[in-house]
Motif scaffolding. Structure first.
Motif, PDB file in Angstrom:
ATOM      1  N   GLY A 103       0.616  -1.242  -0.027  1.00 58.88           N
ATOM      2  CA  GLY A 103      -0.050  -0.027   0.083  1.00 58.88           C
ATOM      3  C   GLY A 103       0.606   1.280  -0.111  1.00 58.88           C
ATOM      4  N   SER A 104       2.181   1.121   0.029  1.00 55.51           N
ATOM      5  CA  SER A 104       2.830   2.309  -0.039  1.00 55.51           C
ATOM      6  C   SER A 104       4.504   2.293  -0.581  1.00 55.51           C
ATOM      7  N   VAL A 105       5.038   3.222  -0.658  1.00 61.64           N
ATOM      8  CA  VAL A 105       6.443   3.028  -1.610  1.00 61.64           C
ATOM      9  C   VAL A 105       7.442   2.546  -0.558  1.00 61.64           C
ATOM     10  N   VAL A 106       6.920   1.275   0.071  1.00 64.58           N
ATOM     11  CA  VAL A 106       7.840   0.557   0.779  1.00 64.58           C
ATOM     12  C   VAL A 106       7.957  -1.036   0.278  1.00 64.58           C
ATOM     13  N   GLY A 107       8.639  -1.856   1.012  1.00 61.35           N
ATOM     14  CA  GLY A 107       8.651  -2.914   0.387  1.00 61.35           C
ATOM     15  C   GLY A 107       9.903  -3.381  -0.628  1.00 61.35           C
ATOM     16  N   PRO A 108       9.979  -4.597  -0.826  1.00 58.60           N
ATOM     17  CA  PRO A 108      11.323  -4.926  -1.682  1.00 58.60           C
ATOM     18  C   PRO A 108      10.982  -4.327  -3.058  1.00 58.60           C
ATOM     19  N   HIS A 109      12.207  -3.977  -3.886  1.00 61.10           N
ATOM     20  CA  HIS A 109      12.314  -3.584  -5.277  1.00 61.10           C
ATOM     21  C   HIS A 109      11.606  -4.589  -6.068  1.00 61.10           C
ATOM     22  N   PRO A 110      10.260  -4.407  -6.833  1.00 57.44           N
ATOM     23  CA  PRO A 110      10.168  -2.938  -7.501  1.00 57.44           C
ATOM     24  C   PRO A 110       8.976  -2.237  -6.788  1.00 57.44           C
ATOM     25  N   TYR A 111       8.500  -2.853  -5.618  1.00 59.28           N
ATOM     26  CA  TYR A 111       7.262  -1.931  -5.254  1.00 59.28           C
ATOM     27  C   TYR A 111       7.634  -0.356  -4.908  1.00 59.28           C
ATOM     28  N   PRO A 112       8.631  -0.020  -4.402  1.00 65.30           N
ATOM     29  CA  PRO A 112       8.682   1.606  -3.994  1.00 65.30           C
ATOM     30  C   PRO A 112       8.527   2.171  -5.607  1.00 65.30           C
ATOM     31  N   ASP A 113       9.324   1.830  -6.571  1.00 61.66           N
ATOM     32  CA  ASP A 113       9.236   2.368  -7.808  1.00 61.66           C
ATOM     33  C   ASP A 113       7.837   2.382  -8.422  1.00 61.66           C
TER      34      ASP A 113
END
Ligand SMILES: *Cc1c(COP(=O)(O)O)cnc(C)c1O
Length: 402
Positions: free
Chosen positions: A202-212
């Motif tokens: 739900g946000s720009v957090v977590g492992p790549h590629p989630y934030p991007d």
């Protein structure tokens, strides 16, 4: 899979690199069991989201389902009070009442194209759970939302919404029975169901590629800001863009198209709780140190031996012990300036906007408004505040201060 050429990005010091890092922050720190799921996303997300059929469906839904573009509104009476020119980006007018749905729409379209028919998500206060359950109903996908047992008790209206939308809400009963535990359970669920399930973070957090990926979905906010500013003021760039930061998705969306415009000052409002050093705060950049949380390296609040410190904020959406890796990089590089706004300051700012403009903001968004008193923007300057959500969900909290 037909892959089209991706849009050429400008050289930027603030984009993610191919390994998923912003400066020293980011990456994918995940258990081996999660590699296949995360790798599938890393290899496919850009190809999929820039395909014409994806873009058409995404922007069609943003327009006709979410209600975009959201207005950019010159708040006259608020501007008069602070002797500057304040524009509000009205994400509070999105369907479901906040920006979170921009991301869940994008991720559910991605999930469908990856051939997934089930969705898992975690939620703290329930806002992301509701945004996820909403798009699952829209697309007819099965939805499981993990939520801490304590949060389920505290956030009954959002639990009811999720159930009405057809989601199954599963209690996380380990640890402190809150967001962190719900996240662990959701990850475990994904490990056990790698083939048919997509995990919507739900946000720009977590492992790549989630934030991007999440930043790209939310970047529609600053894309609209630029064209609306051009139309209303004759200039695409404001002097300031202000947003609150929990994990950082609404701020990432509001900053995105201004990152390489150094004359635009980027202002982030964190939750100062009872005061930065009170022991009851979520002022991550003031209190945090580099560490790994939820799959990426960032700044987080932790004890000497690296245990995550329980955060506190009056606003559930900002009650998070870290920030996304993009924001850690913006902070470390000095590109964005961070303020810690206390619970009381945010409530005052919420009442002020309500009385001056007839808009009741989410308490999260009120943190962004409260930075106005510290900015001292000039009478010829332009300030854009991202009003991330509406305050209906917070009425009980506001009433305690009436
Ligand atoms: C969830 C939420 C936030 C915080 O999340 P970010 O990822 O930091 O944007 C802010 N405002 C509202 C209204 C929210 O619902």
């Amino acid at each position: 899979m037909t892959s089209i050429e991706q849009p050429k990005e400008k050289e930027t010091a603030f984009g993610v690199n191919e390994k998923g890092y912003y400066g020293q922050f980011g990456g994918a720190y995940i258990p081996e069991m999660l590699f296949p799921n995360v790798e599938e996303l890393q290899q496919n997300y850009l190809d999929i989201i820039y395909r014409p059929d994806f873009q058409e469906e995404f922007h069609g839904l943003l327009k006709n389902y979410v209600g975009r573009p959201t207005p950019l509104y010159l708040a006259n009476r608020l501007s008069e009070k602070y002797n500057t020119n304040i524009y509000l980006k009205r994400e509070d007018l999105c369907h479901t009442g906040a920006h979170k749905v921009n991301n869940t729409i994008g991720q559910i379209l991605l999930a469908k194209r990856l051939g997934k028919n089930k969705i898992v998500a975690e939620t703290g206060a329930g806002q992301h759970g509701v945004a996820t359950a909403t798009v699952c109903a829209l697309m007819g996908l099965e939805c499981i939302v993990y939520m801490g047992e304590i949060d389920i008790q505290r956030q009954a209206p959002n639990v009811a919404r999720m159930k009405m939308l057809g989601a199954e809400v599963r209690p996380a009963t380990s640890g402190s029975k809150t967001l962190k535990d719900a996240t662990n359970e959701a990850m475990r669920h994904w490990i056990n169901n790698p083939v048919d399930t997509h995990y919507i973070i739900g946000s720009v957090v977590g492992p790549h590629p989630y934030p991007d990926m999440v930043a790209r979905f939310q970047s529609v906010i600053s894309e609209e800001m630029r064209s609306q500013l051009l139309e209303q003021t004759g200039k695409e760039n404001p002097d300031y863009v202000i947003a609150c930061v929990g994990g950082g998705s609404n701020a990432a969306g509001a900053f995105y198209h201004f990152l390489d415009e150094p004359e635009v000052q980027l202002i982030a409002a964190e939750a100062g709780g009872h005061g930065i050093y009170s022991g009851l705060s979520a002022a991550t950049t003031f209190l945090g140190k580099p560490g790994v949380l939820h799959g990426s390296k960032s700044i987080l609040m932790q004890t000497e031996d690296g245990q995550v410190v329980e955060p506190h904020s009056i606003s559930a959406g900002l009650d998070y012990p870290g920030i996304g890796p993009l924001h850690a990089h913006l902070w470390e590089s000095g590109r964005a300036k961070f303020f810690a706004i206390t619970d009381d300051e945010s409530i005052q700012a919420g009442f002020e906007l309500t009385k001056l403009e007839g808009i009741i903001p989410a308490i999260e968004s009120a943190h962004a408004l409260a930075t106005l008193q510290y900015l001292k923007a000039g009478s010829d300057e332009t300030v854009v505040i991202n009003l991330s959500g509406r305050g209906d969900k917070d009425l009980a909290t506001y009433m305690k201060y009436l």
